[in-house]
Design a protein around this motif. Sequence first.
Motif, mmCIF file in Angstrom:
data_model
loop_
_atom_site.group_PDB
_atom_site.id
_atom_site.type_symbol
_atom_site.label_atom_id
_atom_site.label_comp_id
_atom_site.label_asym_id
_atom_site.label_seq_id
_atom_site.Cartn_x
_atom_site.Cartn_y
_atom_site.Cartn_z
ATOM 1 N N ASN A 63 0.836 -1.213 0.000
ATOM 2 C CA ASN A 63 0.000 0.000 0.000
ATOM 3 C C ASN A 63 0.864 1.253 0.000
ATOM 4 N N ALA A 118 1.069 4.133 -2.802
ATOM 5 C CA ALA A 118 0.788 5.531 -2.451
ATOM 6 C C ALA A 118 1.936 6.449 -2.856
ATOM 7 N N ASP A 178 5.068 5.603 6.068
ATOM 8 C CA ASP A 178 5.521 5.999 4.740
ATOM 9 C C ASP A 178 5.329 7.493 4.533
ATOM 10 N N MET A 215 -4.180 9.965 3.050
ATOM 11 C CA MET A 215 -5.610 9.804 2.736
ATOM 12 C C MET A 215 -6.412 10.951 3.330
ATOM 13 N N ALA A 228 -11.292 3.173 3.782
ATOM 14 C CA ALA A 228 -10.229 2.216 3.437
ATOM 15 C C ALA A 228 -10.423 0.874 4.125
ATOM 16 N N ALA A 246 -13.167 -1.919 -0.642
ATOM 17 C CA ALA A 246 -12.931 -0.478 -0.764
ATOM 18 C C ALA A 246 -11.534 -0.276 -1.316
ATOM 19 N N THR A 247 -11.450 0.275 -2.510
ATOM 20 C CA THR A 247 -10.150 0.499 -3.134
ATOM 21 C C THR A 247 -10.195 1.740 -3.993
ATOM 22 N N SER A 248 -9.056 2.390 -4.120
ATOM 23 C CA SER A 248 -8.975 3.546 -5.012
ATOM 24 C C SER A 248 -8.319 3.127 -6.328
ATOM 25 N N LYS A 249 -8.011 1.830 -6.443
ATOM 26 C CA LYS A 249 -7.122 1.420 -7.529
ATOM 27 C C LYS A 249 -7.827 0.907 -8.776
ATOM 28 N N PHE A 303 -5.457 -4.160 -5.432
ATOM 29 C CA PHE A 303 -6.618 -3.801 -6.252
ATOM 30 C C PHE A 303 -7.891 -4.413 -5.697
ATOM 31 N N ARG A 304 -7.749 -5.354 -4.766
ATOM 32 C CA ARG A 304 -8.938 -6.060 -4.307
ATOM 33 C C ARG A 304 -9.680 -5.305 -3.210
ATOM 34 N N GLY A 305 -8.980 -4.387 -2.574
ATOM 35 C CA GLY A 305 -9.616 -3.658 -1.491
ATOM 36 C C GLY A 305 -9.968 -4.545 -0.309
ATOM 37 N N ALA A 365 -7.315 -5.938 1.882
ATOM 38 C CA ALA A 365 -6.265 -6.078 2.878
ATOM 39 C C ALA A 365 -6.601 -5.363 4.182
ATOM 40 N N LEU A 366 -6.913 -4.077 4.094
ATOM 41 C CA LEU A 366 -7.147 -3.341 5.339
ATOM 42 C C LEU A 366 -8.375 -3.872 6.074
ATOM 43 N N THR A 388 1.490 8.158 5.759
ATOM 44 C CA THR A 388 0.619 7.259 6.521
ATOM 45 C C THR A 388 1.443 6.421 7.487
HETATM 46 P P1 ADP Z 1 -6.140 -2.232 -2.132
HETATM 47 O O1 ADP Z 1 -4.693 -1.991 -1.874
HETATM 48 O O2 ADP Z 1 -6.399 -3.539 -2.781
HETATM 49 O O3 ADP Z 1 -6.809 -1.104 -2.817
HETATM 50 P P2 ADP Z 1 -6.373 -2.079 0.721
HETATM 51 O O4 ADP Z 1 -7.384 -2.623 1.660
HETATM 52 O O5 ADP Z 1 -4.979 -2.534 0.885
HETATM 53 O O6 ADP Z 1 -6.886 -2.359 -0.728
HETATM 54 O O7 ADP Z 1 -6.391 -0.507 0.823
HETATM 55 C C1 ADP Z 1 -7.595 0.191 0.612
HETATM 56 C C2 ADP Z 1 -7.333 1.608 0.139
HETATM 57 O O8 ADP Z 1 -6.782 2.384 1.170
HETATM 58 C C3 ADP Z 1 -6.355 1.702 -0.995
HETATM 59 O O9 ADP Z 1 -6.968 1.525 -2.260
HETATM 60 C C4 ADP Z 1 -5.803 3.105 -0.823
HETATM 61 O O10 ADP Z 1 -6.621 4.041 -1.476
HETATM 62 C C5 ADP Z 1 -5.918 3.347 0.661
HETATM 63 N N1 ADP Z 1 -4.604 3.178 1.329
HETATM 64 C C6 ADP Z 1 -4.192 2.078 2.007
HETATM 65 N N2 ADP Z 1 -2.949 2.250 2.497
HETATM 66 C C7 ADP Z 1 -2.555 3.476 2.125
HETATM 67 C C8 ADP Z 1 -1.361 4.243 2.343
HETATM 68 N N3 ADP Z 1 -0.306 3.757 3.024
HETATM 69 N N4 ADP Z 1 -1.289 5.488 1.811
HETATM 70 C C9 ADP Z 1 -2.331 5.975 1.121
HETATM 71 N N5 ADP Z 1 -3.489 5.312 0.885
HETATM 72 C C10 ADP Z 1 -3.613 4.082 1.380
#
Ligand code: ADP
Length: 613
Positions: free
Chosen positions: A35, A39, A60, A65, A73, A78-81, A96-98, A100-101, A144
């Motif tokens: 992540n 970012a 990092d 965000m 997140a 939930a993903t921005s990718k 890309f799967r949204g 992990a978090l 972050t």
């Molecule tokens: P993914 O990486 O598959 O999109 P995650 O659950 O890992 O899903 O993260 C969800 C969203 O949170 C990411 O798409 C991103 O927009 C935001 N995000 C996570 N970690 C960071 C970070 N370290 N810095 C900025 N944005 C982050």
Amino acid sequence: MSDIIHLLPDSVANQIAAGEVIQRPASVLKELVENSIDAGADTIHILIKNAGRTLIQITDNGKGMSETDARLAFERHATSKITDIADIYALQSLGFRGEALASIAAVAQVELRTRRSEDELGTLIEIAGSKVIRQEYVQCDVGTTMLVKNLFFNVPARRRFLKSDNVERIHLLNEFYRVALVHPQILFSFYDEDEELFHLPPSNLKIRIENIFGKSTKKRWEQQLLPVETSTPLAKIEGFIGRPEFALKSPYQYFFVNGRFMRHPYFHKAILMAYSQMIKAEESPNYFIYFQVDPATIDVNVHPTKTEIKFENEQAIWAILHAAIRETLGKYNVIPSINFNQEGAIDIPVIQPCDKIVPPQPSFNPSFNPFEASVYKRSSLDWEELYKGFEKNRPTTDSTLQWEQKVHPEDTDSGIALEKNQSLDTRENTSFLQLKNQYILTGIKSGLLLIHQRRAHIRILYEKFLQQLKHQKGASQQLLFPEFLEFSPEEALYFETLKKDLSNVGFIFRETKKNYYEITGIPGELDSININEFLVDLIEKFKLGQSITSEDVHHKLALSLAEASAIKAGQKLTGEEMSDLVNRLFICENPSLTPENEKILIILPLEEIENRF
Ligand code: ADP
Ligand code: MG
């Protein structure tokens, strides 16, 4: 009857989903660091406590965000990718799967601090077991920071499934290597508790490799790494391969595609085949190979943890890779120049053109009757049978008599073998002959005994070291000049697990600073070997085995020590040395086979000798 189907609450669904994504602390590290890279961070700091069980913290300097994004997140999917399924086929990001978090927050206590450069104040969010506990504004740097505390605090079954701290640390390091090797331009630091294991400044790839894996005599990255580079419409391939003479039993082998670590057994073969005939069978070359392909031609979706990747043009890329490796090996004049072990090789005489060739004279015994009792005596070559009944006779005072007995079946009823009490040889007049400085020959009652001198010595020393490992009483000899050893953090972990056993067999060492050791004493038997190389080799061997019982550790250690210190084939021995060796061999538990089940002894039975006359 009422309806029985209901929707699972999000927290439960997330916990189940987490099982796929988050298996151990290392998976958390991987997801968070990916992540940070997505970012756009160019500095990433990692801190772990208790092998990641109690804390994994990643900081990092990426884009951060917004307040709403920070909250979103943690939602599943939930993903921005990506926004569209088509985006998957043009993927440039690692995530890309949204998932992990959301998964991490379901099975741990998470604290997030994040700020974008355009915002005055950052956001702090605390979540535990998918429940938001607090959200507020904070002062913080752009970027972050994620703290993942008490992983699996609410899933005891998962917690119990974790391995020892050292095993979990090795998993963490492996994940770390996989990202650090793709981004040499990013500064990484890695703290284990208060100890900085890695400080990797931005550098080129070669230096990054050296900074991560250390530089022992076995490695010398600067010298061994040869560049690979090829560009075709299907794939761009770059990276480094190791010179064949630096091949290892547990080599450093890394494939990446579009900035993502992958396993690829099929491409691996392409590399091995390019090296064929250049490397010993049990060794394999080091490589760090980076593929760039059109994202639409690979499917990163095939495996939940995404390390096995399917390529559309697999066969064509195989051929491109193979050719690229061959080209590099050719360009750098890598000619096979390895000294293979001569031991056991057959000495084939060279025939000169002028030599007269004498056809072999067949010999036969006209009175040979295959049904005669003597034929069955061939079973005396069966060593298991041979030893039956001898154990109970041990120990006798006269060891010569003892080994005489050991090679004689007690109940032999053959007409040729002499009776036990008529043992001819005594210690004084037993004579030994050394053949080719490799084998010891001597007469015994039932024929001619041939002993492989090096293997015999390995067996003797192996049993001796094994005893020392069990009963902790190996004698040391002081080194005149201490040896210094530097380990990579991973090697240091393996060394850590071996320390106690090593000191039991007579090693004396002390850690002068983190991962640096001073060796001042070694086992008495380990004369005239390169201690440095021995210990690095030893750690190599332990890297290969995964779950190791203490018995297995003892076996491997005793075997390595025995092999390192045993006399070599080709060493001349005096009569006294031979007699000593043979006597010690026959006090061993198993004098007939080496610890690796190779034959130590052969008997040429008397009747066979007689038949030949
Ligand atoms: P993914 O990486 O598959 O999109 P995650 O659950 O890992 O899903 O993260 C969800 C969203 O949170 C990411 O798409 C991103 O927009 C935001 N995000 C996570 N970690 C960071 C970070 N370290 N810095 C900025 N944005 C982050
Ligand atoms: Mg992600």
